[in-house]
Motif scaffolding. Structure first.
Motif, short mmCIF file in Angstrom:
data_model
loop_
_atom_site.label_atom_id
_atom_site.label_comp_id
_atom_site.label_asym_id
_atom_site.label_seq_id
_atom_site.Cartn_x
_atom_site.Cartn_y
_atom_site.Cartn_z
N GLU A 233 0.84 -1.20 0.00
CA GLU A 233 0.00 0.00 0.00
C GLU A 233 0.87 1.25 0.00
O GLU A 233 1.96 1.25 0.58
N PRO A 234 0.42 2.32 -0.63
CA PRO A 234 1.21 3.56 -0.61
C PRO A 234 1.16 4.22 0.76
O PRO A 234 0.20 4.05 1.51
N LEU A 235 2.20 4.99 1.06
CA LEU A 235 2.12 5.91 2.18
C LEU A 235 1.28 7.10 1.74
O LEU A 235 1.31 7.50 0.58
N LYS A 236 0.53 7.68 2.68
CA LYS A 236 -0.33 8.79 2.32
C LYS A 236 -0.15 9.96 3.28
O LYS A 236 -0.01 9.78 4.48
N GLY A 237 -0.15 11.15 2.69
CA GLY A 237 -0.13 12.39 3.45
C GLY A 237 -1.12 13.35 2.83
O GLY A 237 -1.88 12.98 1.94
N THR A 238 -1.11 14.59 3.31
CA THR A 238 -2.05 15.57 2.76
C THR A 238 -1.32 16.84 2.34
O THR A 238 -0.27 17.19 2.91
N TYR A 239 -1.89 17.51 1.33
CA TYR A 239 -1.40 18.82 0.95
C TYR A 239 -2.51 19.58 0.23
O TYR A 239 -2.90 19.23 -0.88
N ARG A 240 -3.05 20.57 0.90
CA ARG A 240 -4.04 21.50 0.33
C ARG A 240 -5.16 20.78 -0.44
O ARG A 240 -5.42 21.04 -1.60
N GLY A 241 -5.81 19.86 0.26
CA GLY A 241 -6.95 19.16 -0.32
C GLY A 241 -6.60 17.97 -1.17
O GLY A 241 -7.50 17.31 -1.71
N HIS A 242 -5.33 17.68 -1.32
CA HIS A 242 -4.88 16.52 -2.08
C HIS A 242 -4.36 15.44 -1.13
O HIS A 242 -3.78 15.75 -0.09
N GLU A 243 -4.57 14.20 -1.52
CA GLU A 243 -3.98 13.08 -0.80
C GLU A 243 -2.72 12.69 -1.55
O GLU A 243 -2.77 12.32 -2.73
N ILE A 244 -1.57 12.77 -0.89
CA ILE A 244 -0.28 12.54 -1.52
C ILE A 244 0.12 11.09 -1.29
O ILE A 244 0.24 10.64 -0.15
N CYS A 245 0.35 10.36 -2.37
CA CYS A 245 0.74 8.95 -2.30
C CYS A 245 2.21 8.80 -2.68
O CYS A 245 2.64 9.31 -3.72
N GLN A 246 2.94 8.10 -1.85
CA GLN A 246 4.34 7.80 -2.10
C GLN A 246 4.61 6.33 -1.81
O GLN A 246 3.90 5.70 -1.02
N ALA A 247 5.65 5.78 -2.43
CA ALA A 247 6.05 4.41 -2.14
C ALA A 247 6.64 4.34 -0.73
O ALA A 247 7.38 5.24 -0.32
N PRO A 248 6.32 3.30 0.02
CA PRO A 248 6.85 3.17 1.38
C PRO A 248 8.30 2.70 1.38
O PRO A 248 8.82 2.28 0.34
N PRO A 249 8.98 2.75 2.53
CA PRO A 249 10.34 2.23 2.60
C PRO A 249 10.40 0.79 2.10
O PRO A 249 9.46 0.04 2.30
N ASN A 250 11.47 0.51 1.39
CA ASN A 250 12.78 1.11 1.37
C ASN A 250 12.92 2.35 0.49
O ASN A 250 14.03 2.83 0.28
#
Length: 526
Positions: A233-250
């Motif tokens: 599953e992607p890591l998720k954060g927020t930025y100005r109404g957007h859900e930011i998805c990034q690859a988790p570690p490594n």
């Protein structure tokens, strides 16, 4: 300077126009975004061989319209099971070049298989037709490959198998000359005919590992045979109404979320784009993110990484409060390679793939595996030999990875796909591009073309400088220096900034694409 591309049905961006064309042709033949992504990826390994290829790793961030969810495939390799720190006893670090730097199994082919099996539509063999044709018949060698060949001439000549392909004459082949890779064509044909297993458990695995053993390296047939990537599953954060998805570690992707969640505490709409405050704020938020990344990032199977804390709003607010808007903070970064290829695809069904792949340094280890044409990555050279370091070398471990494809969602659906080449520069360029699109309303092409910066060590350099492209206002450059940044002005479209790409879905339902003028790429949409 590029042209902003707009379409309503499909969009592709990649750092080489021939790879972008391969993706477009795949879509037009009835393939979906997943098929096109594999075709682009394979083609990049042929037409941008100094950046990426079968001997490297990749991360894939996918959105399936039918499933309505984002998934990440980690196609990165583990260190060989007999590879340990004692093999480098008495050495300060793992060599960055040569066969002894090629200590992690290439994950690329496994990634192709996972994407095809999970979501592909076209027959497997068809996906490699463009790459095979360019390898067998040749293509115009890019200016970027010429420059990197000239820069690494001595290293490429050190291996007979490598020199035969990449440095056969007395000087680097000129841009525009025909570059043929017949060994690579044969390897791709085997993969097209026999699938993933020929690379990990069959003829190719045998030929690659026999070469590694003869050359004095450490990866074995058993290391290849036991390799597999995995869905997560992607890591998720927020930025100005957007859900930011990034690859988790490594992957280092969480560093970009950490920086954005700090920036969310500031009113960028009241800060002029391109001003001292803009560059200073982005750099300082990223430096704080890098501090935490450097302390914890490694293979999560070997260490506990406190992501819940690091990605919490409370922690972002705590970090944001430490930023001095008048003075640069101090922080050291680790030297990283940065030669990578990022690409993205969206199809007319709403499927989306944001992916990135690399050999780590340009031409990776510099070691071609015999007559396979496979240039082995040197990703494992980033492992530490310090037994107390979180990213210390251990058998069967995946190293700290700079690769980080990104996707921003609105209402659960892809709104922006973005990423870049550039090692330490990846979180930095991603942050600049995203703020330009979200906070300043730029289209992807304009966001990518605006002057860029990169702080810290990248491409193996020792400098902690803040590199600023010469197009940045001299008055801003002067103020950054006065604030304590170790400023270095570089070229107007400097290669140190990497090659970025982005696709944006507008509120009106259009697709906008951008590609980096520093690359040989193209955005194609219709």
């Amino acid at each position: 300077m590029g042209i902003s591309v707009t379409g309503s049905r499909a969009m592709i961006t990649s750092p080489h126009h021939l790879a972008s064309m391969a993706g477009a042709q795949t879509l037009q033949r009835g393939g979906n975004a997943f098929d096109a992504a594999i075709a682009i990826s394979a083609c990049l390994g042929v037409v941008y061989p100094h950046m990426t290829g079968l001997g490297g790793d990749s991360f894939w961030m996918t959105y399936s319209a039918s499933e309505g969810r984002v998934r990440v495939y980690n196609a990165t390799g583990r260190a060989g099971y007999s590879v340990n720190r004692m093999l480098y006893d008495g050495e300060g670090s793992i060599p960055s070049r040569g066969v002894r730097s090629a200590i992690t199994v290439p994950g690329m082919v496994d990634g192709w298989a996972a994407i095809a099996e999970g979501y592909g539509r076209l027959p497997w063999g068809e996906l490699f037709e463009p790459a095979i044709a360019y390898a067998e018949q040749g293509f115009p060698l890019s200016a970027d490959q010429h420059a990197n060949t000239a820069l690494n001439w001595a290293m490429l000549k050190a291996s007979a198998a490598t020199s035969r392909i990449y440095a056969p004459g007395n000087e680097a082949a000129q841009a525009g000359s025909r570059f043929v890779q017949r060994d690579m064509a044969g390897t791709l044909k085997l993969i097209a005919e026999r699938g993933r297993e020929v690379f990990y458990q069959g003829e190719l695995a045998k030929r690659i590992t026999e070469h590694i053993e003869r050359a004095g390296g450490y990866l074995t047939f058993e290391d290849f045979a036991s390799h597999t990537g995995y869905w997560t599953e992607p890591l998720k954060g927020t930025y100005r109404g957007h859900e930011i998805c990034q690859a988790p570690p490594n992957s280092q992707g969480f560093a970009a979320i950490l920086a954005l969640q700090q920036l969310e505490r500031f009113s960028l709409q009241h800060i002029e784009h391109g001003s001292f405050e803009y560059y200073h704020l982005l750099v300082e938020s990223l430096k704080l993110a890098f501090r935490d990344r450097n302390e914890v990032l490694t293979d999560p199977e070997f260490a506990s990484i406190p992501l819940d804390k690091l990605l919490s709003p409370e922690y972002a607010a705590e970090l944001a409060a430490r930023i001095d808007m008048r003075q640069a903070g101090a922080l050291a970064s680790a030297a990283m390679g940065g030669d990578t290829a990022y690409a993205a695809v969206v199809d007319d069904e709403g499927n989306a793939v944001s992916f990135i792949q690399s050999l780590y340094f340009e031409f990776g280890s510099g070691e071609v595996a015999g007559d396979t044409g496979v240039l082995l990555q040197n990703r494992g050279s980033f492992f530490s030999l310090d037994p107390k370091h979180p990213n210390r070398l251990e058998p069967g471990k995946r190293t700290f990875h700079t690769l980080m494809p990104a996707m921003a969602l609105r209402d659960g659906k892809p709104a922006i796909l973005y990423g870049t080449q550039g090692g330490e520069g990846q979180p930095q360029t991603q942050t600049a591009i995203l703020t330009r699109m979200i906070d300043y309303g730029m289209n992807p092409q304009n966001a990518i073309e605006q002057p860029r910066f990169v702080w810290g060590r990248t491409w193996g350099e020792a400098s902690q400088a803040l590199r600023l492209e010469s197009r940045i206002d001299p008055a801003v450059v002067k103020r950054l220096g006065e604030a304590g940044h170790d400023v270095r002005v570089v070229g107007s479209f400097d290669q140190a900034m990497g090659h970025a790409g982005a696709i944006r879905m507008t509120d009106e339902g259009f697709l906008q694409g951008g590609t980096d003028p520093r690359s040989d790429g193209a955005a194609i949409g219709w």
